[in-house]
Design a protein around this motif. Structure first.
Motif, PDB file in Angstrom:
ATOM      1  N   TYR A  48      31.564  32.168  36.320  1.00 17.88           N
ATOM      2  CA  TYR A  48      30.181  32.532  36.942  1.00 17.88           C
ATOM      3  C   TYR A  48      29.965  33.748  35.987  1.00 17.88           C
ATOM      4  CZ  TYR A  48      32.692  36.178  38.831  1.00 17.88           C
ATOM      5  OH  TYR A  48      33.951  36.826  39.392  1.00 17.88           O
ATOM      6  N   SER A  49      28.585  34.753  35.479  1.00 21.20           N
ATOM      7  CA  SER A  49      28.503  35.647  34.699  1.00 21.20           C
ATOM      8  C   SER A  49      28.944  37.043  35.893  1.00 21.20           C
ATOM      9  CB  SER A  49      26.411  35.683  34.421  1.00 21.20           C
ATOM     10  OG  SER A  49      26.567  34.836  33.349  1.00 21.20           O
ATOM     11  N   ALA A  50      29.390  37.890  34.930  1.00 19.62           N
ATOM     12  CA  ALA A  50      29.667  39.092  35.539  1.00 19.62           C
ATOM     13  C   ALA A  50      28.403  39.383  35.659  1.00 19.62           C
ATOM     14  CB  ALA A  50      30.875  40.042  34.746  1.00 19.62           C
ATOM     15  N   SER A  51      28.343  41.186  36.523  1.00 17.93           N
ATOM     16  CA  SER A  51      26.992  41.361  36.934  1.00 17.93           C
ATOM     17  C   SER A  51      27.494  43.251  36.355  1.00 17.93           C
ATOM     18  CB  SER A  51      26.910  41.291  37.624  1.00 17.93           C
ATOM     19  OG  SER A  51      27.865  42.425  39.140  1.00 17.93           O
ATOM     20  N   HIS A  52      26.778  43.585  36.079  1.00 19.56           N
ATOM     21  CA  HIS A  52      26.746  45.289  35.405  1.00 19.56           C
ATOM     22  C   HIS A  52      25.555  46.054  36.459  1.00 19.56           C
ATOM     23  CE1 HIS A  52      28.230  42.428  32.157  1.00 19.56           C
ATOM     24  NE2 HIS A  52      29.333  43.437  32.577  1.00 19.56           N
ATOM     25  N   THR A  91      39.329  48.311  28.582  1.00 11.18           N
ATOM     26  CA  THR A  91      39.791  49.510  28.983  1.00 11.18           C
ATOM     27  C   THR A  91      38.398  49.886  30.113  1.00 11.18           C
ATOM     28  OG1 THR A  91      40.939  51.295  27.584  1.00 11.18           O
ATOM     29  CG2 THR A  91      40.606  52.515  29.401  1.00 11.18           C
ATOM     30  N   TYR A  92      37.264  49.725  29.388  1.00 12.43           N
ATOM     31  CA  TYR A  92      36.208  49.374  30.315  1.00 12.43           C
ATOM     32  C   TYR A  92      35.792  48.737  31.379  1.00 12.43           C
ATOM     33  CZ  TYR A  92      35.685  53.679  28.210  1.00 12.43           C
ATOM     34  OH  TYR A  92      36.105  55.588  27.278  1.00 12.43           O
ATOM     35  N   LEU A  93      36.630  47.538  30.994  1.00 12.72           N
ATOM     36  CA  LEU A  93      35.705  45.790  31.923  1.00 12.72           C
ATOM     37  C   LEU A  93      36.554  46.121  33.333  1.00 12.72           C
ATOM     38  CD1 LEU A  93      37.128  43.360  29.175  1.00 12.72           C
ATOM     39  CD2 LEU A  93      34.343  43.879  29.761  1.00 12.72           C
ATOM     40  N   THR A  94      35.872  45.343  33.886  1.00  8.78           N
ATOM     41  CA  THR A  94      36.531  45.077  35.114  1.00  8.78           C
ATOM     42  C   THR A  94      37.851  44.286  35.008  1.00  8.78           C
ATOM     43  OG1 THR A  94      35.412  43.149  35.651  1.00  8.78           O
ATOM     44  CG2 THR A  94      34.629  45.613  36.317  1.00  8.78           C
ATOM     45  N   PRO A  95      38.969  44.548  36.404  1.00  8.69           N
ATOM     46  CA  PRO A  95      39.572  43.691  36.333  1.00  8.69           C
ATOM     47  C   PRO A  95      39.229  41.600  36.261  1.00  8.69           C
ATOM     48  CG  PRO A  95      39.985  45.543  38.136  1.00  8.69           C
ATOM     49  CD  PRO A  95      38.913  46.312  37.450  1.00  8.69           C
ATOM     50  N   TYR A  96      40.099  41.553  35.740  1.00  5.57           N
ATOM     51  CA  TYR A  96      39.763  39.616  35.644  1.00  5.57           C
ATOM     52  C   TYR A  96      39.875  39.602  37.485  1.00  5.57           C
ATOM     53  CZ  TYR A  96      39.821  35.559  34.001  1.00  5.57           C
ATOM     54  OH  TYR A  96      38.713  33.805  34.003  1.00  5.57           O
ATOM     55  N   PRO A  97      39.301  38.809  37.511  1.00  9.23           N
ATOM     56  CA  PRO A  97      39.277  38.433  39.495  1.00  9.23           C
ATOM     57  C   PRO A  97      40.445  37.748  39.481  1.00  9.23           C
ATOM     58  CG  PRO A  97      36.598  38.371  38.475  1.00  9.23           C
ATOM     59  CD  PRO A  97      37.246  38.267  37.916  1.00  9.23           C
ATOM     60  N   THR A 133      33.167  34.287  32.528  1.00  7.70           N
ATOM     61  CA  THR A 133      33.127  35.295  32.972  1.00  7.70           C
ATOM     62  C   THR A 133      33.460  36.288  32.385  1.00  7.70           C
ATOM     63  OG1 THR A 133      33.488  33.897  34.884  1.00  7.70           O
ATOM     64  CG2 THR A 133      34.334  35.968  35.247  1.00  7.70           C
ATOM     65  N   ARG A 134      34.985  36.644  31.313  1.00 10.96           N
ATOM     66  CA  ARG A 134      35.389  37.409  30.670  1.00 10.96           C
ATOM     67  C   ARG A 134      34.579  37.401  29.664  1.00 10.96           C
ATOM     68  NH1 ARG A 134      37.225  41.610  31.645  1.00 10.96           N
ATOM     69  NH2 ARG A 134      38.797  40.884  32.351  1.00 10.96           N
ATOM     70  N   MET A 135      34.119  36.959  29.044  1.00 10.96           N
ATOM     71  CA  MET A 135      33.314  36.935  27.800  1.00 10.96           C
ATOM     72  C   MET A 135      31.990  37.801  28.264  1.00 10.96           C
ATOM     73  SD  MET A 135      30.869  34.184  25.950  1.00 10.96           S
ATOM     74  CE  MET A 135      29.315  33.783  26.854  1.00 10.96           C
ATOM     75  N   THR A 136      31.462  37.320  29.421  1.00  5.13           N
ATOM     76  CA  THR A 136      29.435  37.763  29.957  1.00  5.13           C
ATOM     77  C   THR A 136      30.031  39.402  30.399  1.00  5.13           C
ATOM     78  OG1 THR A 136      29.795  37.209  31.839  1.00  5.13           O
ATOM     79  CG2 THR A 136      28.243  35.858  30.575  1.00  5.13           C
ATOM     80  N   ASP A 137      31.445  39.867  30.581  1.00  7.96           N
ATOM     81  CA  ASP A 137      31.761  41.285  31.173  1.00  7.96           C
ATOM     82  C   ASP A 137      31.468  42.203  30.461  1.00  7.96           C
ATOM     83  OD1 ASP A 137      32.648  43.223  33.234  1.00  7.96           O
ATOM     84  OD2 ASP A 137      34.820  42.302  33.069  1.00  7.96           O
TER      85      ASP A 137
END
Length: 110
Positions: A22-26, A49-55, A78-82
């Motif tokens: 899934y795509s990350a939301s911001h 550092t500013y990325l959300t932790p990997y679910p 997921t990580r790419m869109t983060d």
């Protein structure tokens, strides 16, 4: 569709199985349907550092996919869109903007 169903019903010689994450939301200021917006973002995240932790659910998913007898190709967006907080269409996907959205659109270009 679960692991057991795929492993028992899919013939990997005839079928290519692809699972897309899934795509990350911001959104900031709330969720997309309760005041949240992302239309002022113009740069991707460049510092991890500013990325959300990997679910953790994604780690579980990856373990399940590796343990399947049917090969599943995994498109991990997921990580790419983060990284791409600037990549959401936000209000710009709409054909007709409300006056408030037009104002927001104008402010983001200043």
């Amino acid at each position: 569709m679960g692991k057991r169903w795929v492993d028992s019903h899919v013939n990997p010689k005839k079928t290519f199985v692809l699972f897309r994450g899934y795509s990350a939301s911001h959104f900031s200021g709330g969720q997309w349907n309760s005041g949240g917006t992302c239309d002022h973002e113009t740069e991707p995240i460049k510092n991890t550092t500013y990325l959300t932790p990997y679910p953790s659910k994604m780690n579980v998913l990856e373990r399940v996919l590796k343990g399947m007898k049917t090969q599943v190709s995994y498109l991990n967006v997921t990580r790419m869109t983060d990284f791409r907080k600037d990549g959401h269409p936000s209000i710009y996907r709409k054909q007709k903007l409300t006056n408030e959205e037009k104002k927001c659109h104008y402010c983001s270009r200043l």
